[in-house]
Motif scaffolding. Structure first.
Motif, short mmCIF file in Angstrom:
data_model
loop_
_atom_site.label_atom_id
_atom_site.label_comp_id
_atom_site.label_asym_id
_atom_site.label_seq_id
_atom_site.Cartn_x
_atom_site.Cartn_y
_atom_site.Cartn_z
N ILE A 192 67.58 -44.19 -61.76
CA ILE A 192 66.33 -44.54 -62.43
C ILE A 192 65.13 -44.30 -61.53
O ILE A 192 64.01 -44.10 -62.01
N ASN A 193 65.33 -44.29 -60.21
CA ASN A 193 64.23 -44.11 -59.27
C ASN A 193 63.97 -42.65 -58.92
O ASN A 193 63.04 -42.36 -58.15
N ALA A 194 64.75 -41.74 -59.45
CA ALA A 194 64.55 -40.32 -59.16
C ALA A 194 63.38 -39.79 -59.98
O ALA A 194 63.18 -40.18 -61.13
N PRO A 195 62.57 -38.91 -59.41
CA PRO A 195 61.46 -38.32 -60.17
C PRO A 195 61.96 -37.27 -61.15
O PRO A 195 62.95 -36.59 -60.91
N ASP A 196 61.25 -37.15 -62.25
CA ASP A 196 61.59 -36.13 -63.24
C ASP A 196 60.29 -35.51 -63.75
O ASP A 196 59.20 -36.05 -63.55
N LEU A 197 60.41 -34.37 -64.39
CA LEU A 197 59.25 -33.69 -64.96
C LEU A 197 59.24 -33.73 -66.49
O LEU A 197 58.26 -33.28 -67.10
N LEU A 229 55.42 -48.51 -67.12
CA LEU A 229 54.45 -49.36 -67.81
C LEU A 229 54.49 -50.81 -67.35
O LEU A 229 53.47 -51.50 -67.40
N PHE A 230 55.65 -51.26 -66.89
CA PHE A 230 55.79 -52.65 -66.45
C PHE A 230 56.52 -52.69 -65.11
O PHE A 230 57.67 -53.15 -65.03
N PRO A 231 55.90 -52.21 -64.05
CA PRO A 231 56.59 -52.17 -62.75
C PRO A 231 56.89 -53.55 -62.18
O PRO A 231 57.84 -53.70 -61.40
N LEU A 232 56.12 -54.56 -62.57
CA LEU A 232 56.38 -55.90 -62.05
C LEU A 232 57.66 -56.50 -62.63
O LEU A 232 58.21 -57.44 -62.05
N LEU A 233 58.12 -55.98 -63.75
CA LEU A 233 59.34 -56.49 -64.37
C LEU A 233 60.60 -55.78 -63.86
O LEU A 233 61.70 -56.14 -64.28
N HIS A 234 60.42 -54.80 -63.00
CA HIS A 234 61.57 -54.06 -62.47
C HIS A 234 62.22 -54.90 -61.37
O HIS A 234 61.68 -55.06 -60.27
N ARG A 235 63.39 -55.44 -61.65
CA ARG A 235 64.08 -56.33 -60.72
C ARG A 235 65.04 -55.58 -59.79
O ARG A 235 65.55 -56.18 -58.85
N GLY A 236 65.30 -54.34 -60.06
CA GLY A 236 66.22 -53.59 -59.21
C GLY A 236 65.53 -53.06 -57.97
O GLY A 236 64.35 -53.33 -57.70
N HIS A 237 66.26 -52.30 -57.19
CA HIS A 237 65.70 -51.71 -55.97
C HIS A 237 64.91 -50.46 -56.33
O HIS A 237 65.02 -49.90 -57.42
N TRP A 238 64.10 -49.99 -55.37
CA TRP A 238 63.26 -48.81 -55.56
C TRP A 238 63.77 -47.61 -54.77
O TRP A 238 63.12 -46.56 -54.76
N THR A 239 64.87 -47.75 -54.08
CA THR A 239 65.41 -46.66 -53.28
C THR A 239 66.22 -45.71 -54.15
O THR A 239 66.80 -46.11 -55.16
N VAL A 242 52.37 -47.48 -55.42
CA VAL A 242 52.53 -48.18 -54.14
C VAL A 242 54.00 -48.40 -53.84
O VAL A 242 54.48 -48.15 -52.72
N LYS A 243 54.75 -48.86 -54.83
CA LYS A 243 56.19 -49.08 -54.63
C LYS A 243 56.90 -47.76 -54.30
O LYS A 243 57.77 -47.71 -53.43
N THR A 244 56.51 -46.72 -55.00
CA THR A 244 57.17 -45.43 -54.80
C THR A 244 56.83 -44.83 -53.44
O THR A 244 57.72 -44.35 -52.72
N MET A 245 55.56 -44.86 -53.06
CA MET A 245 55.17 -44.26 -51.79
C MET A 245 55.67 -45.07 -50.60
O MET A 245 55.97 -44.51 -49.54
#
Length: 281
Positions: A127-132, A98-108, A237-240
């Motif tokens: 936290i960056n792993a996908p889940d269902l 909901l707030f990707p701009l506030l995510h200060r950590g890495h995306w890897t 965009v960050k994820t891809m």
């Protein structure tokens, strides 16, 4: 008279049999002698055939099972992996969506050695792993809130709910095709299908929040819907981009083209969100 006729017929039959087998001549033996060499050759040949067919069958089944296992792990991965979540992960993941701009950590994603090769850690540890879990819960919430909205409009019916459910699935499928087409057009490698399903399903998190706000105040829909579309576009965009960075050669070769396609994917979230957020009976 009757005895005479019977005696004549018996005599005639005996004479006929004697003509078939003359005296001193024996008939051919109908039971041939067994051939030990033939049985030995037959047993050896059948054993070789059975052994060859058995070895070929084991080799064929082994290669087939390896092929199926490699393709299943390649496209579908392990379904249990996507449900290893806890309360802390869900709370933090929803904040990132909901707030990707506030995510200060890495995306890897975080890797770990498993069985002599690197594997990604499950969502409970990354936290960056996908889940269902979140996509399925968000999709169910989206359908329930859509039903409440239709009920407040006084048009609730099973047909209306079925139409909304079908629309939600169609939107999810379109999102998966969009991500799959993006990867295919840039040659960014093969991502597991369940990863793409998870990334696409996160859209229902923002949609559910928008429908909930609409139930409280109808005008909030027009402010939240563009914002949720923008946030989902930034998140994807960050994820891809992270997925593309795993293929450095592909990224360097199509860097400018990649930026345009990522921008197109982000812009495509706006009409898709407004279409999914349209509740009609």
């Amino acid at each position: 008279m009757i005895l005479g006729c019977n005696f004549g017929s018996v005599a005639h039959t005996d004479m006929y049999n004697n003509l078939g087998n003359p005296a001193g001549v024996q008939g051919p033996n109908v039971n041939p002698q067994p051939n030990p060499f033939g049985n030995a050759f037959y047993g050896a040949g059948s054993g070789l055939i059975r052994g060859g067919l058995g070895a070929y069958g084991e080799k064929f089944l082994g290669s087939s099972s390896e092929f199926m296992q490699s393709n299943i792990s390649r496209y579908f991965s392990n379904p249990q992996y996507y449900f290893q979540v806890n309360e802390q992960y869900v709370r933090n993941k929803v904040k990132v969506i909901l707030f990707p701009l506030l995510h200060r950590g890495h995306w890897t994603r975080i890797t770990e050695p498993v069985g002599g090769r690197l594997s990604y850690k499950p969502p409970i540890y990354d936290i960056n792993a996908p889940d269902l879990y979140i996509p399925f819960m968000a999709f169910g919430t989206y359908i329930i809130l859509a039903g409440f909205t239709i009920g407040l409009m006084g048009k609730f019916s099973p047909e209306a709910m079925s139409m909304q459910f079908t629309r939600g699935l169609a939107g999810w499928f379109i999102e998966v095709l969009l991500l799959k087409g993006l990867l295919y057009s840039l040659g960014g490698g093969e991502a597991p299908l369940l990863d793409l399903v998870a990334y696409s399903g996160y859209a229902f998190t923002g949609l559910s929040l928008t429908l909930l706000a609409r139930l409280c105040w109808s005008y909030s829909y027009y402010a939240l819907m563009p914002w949720m579309s923008l946030c989902m576009g930034i998140f994807l965009v960050k994820t891809m981009k992270r997925v593309f960075f795993t293929e450095m050669r592909s990224y360097e070769k199509h860097s400018s083209r990649q930026h345009y396609l990522l921008l197109f994917m982000a812009i495509a979230q706006f009409p898709l969100f407004f279409w999914l957020g349209k509740i009609s009976a």
